[in-house]
Design a protein around this motif. Structure first.
Motif, mmCIF file in Angstrom:
data_model
loop_
_atom_site.group_PDB
_atom_site.id
_atom_site.type_symbol
_atom_site.label_atom_id
_atom_site.label_comp_id
_atom_site.label_asym_id
_atom_site.label_seq_id
_atom_site.Cartn_x
_atom_site.Cartn_y
_atom_site.Cartn_z
ATOM 1 N N ARG A 28 0.836 -1.209 0.000
ATOM 2 C CA ARG A 28 0.000 0.000 0.000
ATOM 3 C C ARG A 28 0.864 1.249 0.000
ATOM 4 O O ARG A 28 0.508 2.256 -0.614
ATOM 5 C CB ARG A 28 -0.931 0.006 1.215
ATOM 6 N N ALA A 29 2.009 1.184 0.676
ATOM 7 C CA ALA A 29 2.923 2.324 0.701
ATOM 8 C C ALA A 29 3.476 2.638 -0.678
ATOM 9 O O ALA A 29 3.952 3.746 -0.931
ATOM 10 C CB ALA A 29 4.066 2.053 1.678
ATOM 11 N N ARG A 30 3.366 1.684 -1.599
ATOM 12 C CA ARG A 30 3.801 1.892 -2.986
ATOM 13 C C ARG A 30 2.654 2.356 -3.878
ATOM 14 O O ARG A 30 2.807 2.429 -5.097
ATOM 15 C CB ARG A 30 4.413 0.600 -3.534
ATOM 16 N N GLY A 31 1.513 2.633 -3.266
ATOM 17 C CA GLY A 31 0.389 3.176 -4.011
ATOM 18 C C GLY A 31 -0.570 2.156 -4.598
ATOM 19 O O GLY A 31 -1.443 2.518 -5.392
ATOM 20 N N LEU A 32 -0.452 0.909 -4.203
ATOM 21 C CA LEU A 32 -1.315 -0.134 -4.735
ATOM 22 C C LEU A 32 -2.569 -0.299 -3.880
ATOM 23 O O LEU A 32 -2.535 -0.134 -2.657
ATOM 24 C CB LEU A 32 -0.573 -1.470 -4.771
ATOM 25 N N GLU A 33 -3.689 -0.626 -4.528
ATOM 26 C CA GLU A 33 -4.873 -1.050 -3.783
ATOM 27 C C GLU A 33 -4.681 -2.513 -3.423
ATOM 28 O O GLU A 33 -4.453 -3.357 -4.296
ATOM 29 C CB GLU A 33 -6.150 -0.897 -4.603
ATOM 30 N N ILE A 34 -4.783 -2.838 -2.135
ATOM 31 C CA ILE A 34 -4.542 -4.193 -1.662
ATOM 32 C C ILE A 34 -5.795 -4.748 -1.008
ATOM 33 O O ILE A 34 -6.414 -4.094 -0.162
ATOM 34 C CB ILE A 34 -3.385 -4.235 -0.647
ATOM 35 N N VAL A 35 -6.169 -5.946 -1.390
ATOM 36 C CA VAL A 35 -7.253 -6.684 -0.742
ATOM 37 C C VAL A 35 -6.625 -7.841 0.017
ATOM 38 O O VAL A 35 -5.931 -8.675 -0.571
ATOM 39 C CB VAL A 35 -8.271 -7.205 -1.772
ATOM 40 N N GLU A 36 -6.844 -7.878 1.325
ATOM 41 C CA GLU A 36 -6.348 -8.968 2.158
ATOM 42 C C GLU A 36 -7.466 -9.984 2.379
ATOM 43 O O GLU A 36 -8.566 -9.608 2.774
ATOM 44 C CB GLU A 36 -5.873 -8.441 3.509
ATOM 45 N N THR A 37 -7.170 -11.240 2.146
ATOM 46 C CA THR A 37 -8.199 -12.250 2.312
ATOM 47 C C THR A 37 -7.588 -13.561 2.774
ATOM 48 O O THR A 37 -6.370 -13.641 2.978
ATOM 49 C CB THR A 37 -9.011 -12.397 0.999
ATOM 50 N N ARG A 38 -8.413 -14.587 2.947
ATOM 51 C CA ARG A 38 -7.917 -15.833 3.524
ATOM 52 C C ARG A 38 -8.776 -16.998 3.056
ATOM 53 O O ARG A 38 -9.893 -16.821 2.566
ATOM 54 C CB ARG A 38 -7.985 -15.768 5.055
ATOM 55 N N GLU A 39 -8.218 -18.196 3.230
ATOM 56 C CA GLU A 39 -8.985 -19.412 2.978
ATOM 57 C C GLU A 39 -8.806 -20.384 4.147
ATOM 58 O O GLU A 39 -7.710 -20.462 4.707
ATOM 59 C CB GLU A 39 -8.547 -20.064 1.670
ATOM 60 N N GLY A 41 -12.562 -18.987 3.575
ATOM 61 C CA GLY A 41 -13.181 -17.702 3.918
ATOM 62 C C GLY A 41 -13.014 -16.710 2.795
ATOM 63 O O GLY A 41 -12.772 -17.067 1.647
ATOM 64 N N GLY A 42 -13.177 -15.438 3.130
ATOM 65 C CA GLY A 42 -12.955 -14.387 2.161
ATOM 66 C C GLY A 42 -14.188 -13.891 1.444
ATOM 67 O O GLY A 42 -14.108 -12.916 0.693
ATOM 68 N N SER A 43 -15.310 -14.552 1.631
ATOM 69 C CA SER A 43 -16.596 -14.106 1.102
ATOM 70 C C SER A 43 -17.655 -14.605 2.082
ATOM 71 O O SER A 43 -17.387 -15.516 2.875
ATOM 72 C CB SER A 43 -16.858 -14.679 -0.300
ATOM 73 N N PRO A 44 -18.868 -14.030 2.083
ATOM 74 C CA PRO A 44 -19.870 -14.474 3.067
ATOM 75 C C PRO A 44 -20.130 -15.977 3.039
ATOM 76 O O PRO A 44 -20.171 -16.638 4.081
ATOM 77 C CB PRO A 44 -21.112 -13.669 2.676
ATOM 78 N N GLY A 45 -20.293 -16.543 1.834
ATOM 79 C CA GLY A 45 -20.534 -17.974 1.754
ATOM 80 C C GLY A 45 -19.350 -18.791 2.242
ATOM 81 O O GLY A 45 -19.510 -19.779 2.965
ATOM 82 N N ASP A 76 -16.759 -19.847 -4.213
ATOM 83 C CA ASP A 76 -17.457 -18.616 -3.849
ATOM 84 C C ASP A 76 -16.475 -17.467 -3.650
ATOM 85 O O ASP A 76 -16.721 -16.338 -4.085
ATOM 86 C CB ASP A 76 -18.276 -18.846 -2.574
ATOM 87 N N HIS A 77 -15.359 -17.761 -3.023
ATOM 88 C CA HIS A 77 -14.324 -16.764 -2.757
ATOM 89 C C HIS A 77 -13.781 -16.174 -4.057
ATOM 90 O O HIS A 77 -13.645 -14.948 -4.202
ATOM 91 C CB HIS A 77 -13.209 -17.449 -1.960
ATOM 92 N N VAL A 78 -13.461 -17.042 -5.008
ATOM 93 C CA VAL A 78 -12.925 -16.585 -6.293
ATOM 94 C C VAL A 78 -13.949 -15.721 -7.020
ATOM 95 O O VAL A 78 -13.619 -14.640 -7.534
ATOM 96 C CB VAL A 78 -12.501 -17.788 -7.161
ATOM 97 N N ALA A 79 -15.190 -16.185 -7.068
ATOM 98 C CA ALA A 79 -16.223 -15.482 -7.834
ATOM 99 C C ALA A 79 -16.637 -14.165 -7.190
ATOM 100 O O ALA A 79 -16.851 -13.162 -7.889
ATOM 101 C CB ALA A 79 -17.438 -16.383 -8.005
ATOM 102 N N ARG A 80 -16.745 -14.143 -5.871
ATOM 103 C CA ARG A 80 -17.317 -12.985 -5.173
ATOM 104 C C ARG A 80 -16.297 -11.946 -4.739
ATOM 105 O O ARG A 80 -16.625 -10.769 -4.614
ATOM 106 C CB ARG A 80 -18.085 -13.447 -3.930
ATOM 107 N N THR A 81 -15.060 -12.392 -4.492
ATOM 108 C CA THR A 81 -14.056 -11.484 -3.926
ATOM 109 C C THR A 81 -12.834 -11.306 -4.825
ATOM 110 O O THR A 81 -12.459 -10.172 -5.166
ATOM 111 C CB THR A 81 -13.605 -11.991 -2.542
ATOM 112 N N ILE A 82 -12.207 -12.406 -5.206
ATOM 113 C CA ILE A 82 -10.905 -12.306 -5.870
ATOM 114 C C ILE A 82 -11.016 -11.742 -7.281
ATOM 115 O O ILE A 82 -10.356 -10.752 -7.625
ATOM 116 C CB ILE A 82 -10.199 -13.670 -5.872
ATOM 117 N N ARG A 83 -11.834 -12.348 -8.121
ATOM 118 C CA ARG A 83 -11.928 -11.881 -9.508
ATOM 119 C C ARG A 83 -12.411 -10.435 -9.619
ATOM 120 O O ARG A 83 -11.848 -9.654 -10.409
ATOM 121 C CB ARG A 83 -12.820 -12.819 -10.319
#
Length: 205
Positions: A28-39, A41-45, A76-83
């Motif tokens: 983020r300090a380099r100006g990038l938008e960062i999404v932190e997630t986990r497995e 998990g990572g989406s409601p489903g 669900d994680h790939v479809a709802r959050t990552i992509r």
């Protein structure tokens, strides 16, 4: 700017969660938008499935049932959050992904690597990370970290033989896919480990 999908992998106690947060801050300090997630998990489903997987007795699920639950959560994680995040140009940092299913359920659980890959093809259309960072520690050091943390979840409590198999499986994956994998020495101070992670991403920045 092109989005990037970066995964952190490794056995228990190597510091993935800590380092994911530190790496996110540095990027983020380099100006990038960062999404932190986990497995899982990572989406409601996927978060709903996480509770099923990590709570209860170690024998709550068969390895096959575990593999199916992880694949469903990942789809669900790939479809709802990552992509969606990648489509808008964000970098996604994920604590575990397909390689963990290969190591844990495929190898240590005996389901088989090809079976895990087939489930991933069905659920997530074979989607893979741009870079996988494998954090590695001597088993004794990792065990000490786990002991100091306490409160092992269902996966962490599976026993030494199971986790030795997981570590060996990750090493084999890294050797088989050197273009995607970077092996990271997770020993020493947290700042030093973060520096190693950043160095492993220089070509993608």
């Amino acid at each position: 700017m092109k989005g990037r999908f970066i995964t952190l992998e490794g056995g228990e106690g190597v510091g993935k969660s800590t380092q994911l947060g530190r790496l996110a801050e540095a990027l983020r300090a380099r100006g990038l938008e960062i999404v932190e997630t986990r497995e899982p998990g990572g989406s409601p489903g996927a978060e709903a499935i996480r509770g099923l997987l990590l709570e209860g007795e170690t024998e709550r699920w068969t390895p096959e049932a575990e593999a199916l639950l992880f694949a469903a959560a990942r789809a669900d994680h790939v479809a709802r959050t990552i992509r969606p995040a990648l489509a808008r140009g964000a970098w996604v940092l994920c604590d575990r992904f397909l390689d963990s299913s290969i190591a844990y359920q495929g190898e240590a659980g005996g389901v088989g690597v090809e079976a895990i890959r087939r489930l991933h093809e069905i659920g997530s259309h074979g989607f893979l990370p741009d870079r996988t960072l494998l954090l590695e520690l001597p088993s004794g050091v990792a065990a000490e970290r786990l002991d100091s943390r306490g409160g092992a979840d269902r996966m962490e409590a599976k026993g030494d033989a199971y986790h030795d198999c997981v570590v060996a499986a990750f090493a084999a994956l890294a050797e088989a896919e050197p273009g995607r994998y970077r092996r990271i020495d997770a020993s020493g101070g947290a700042e030093d480990v973060t520096k190693r992670l950043l160095e492993a991403l220089v070509d993608l920045l």
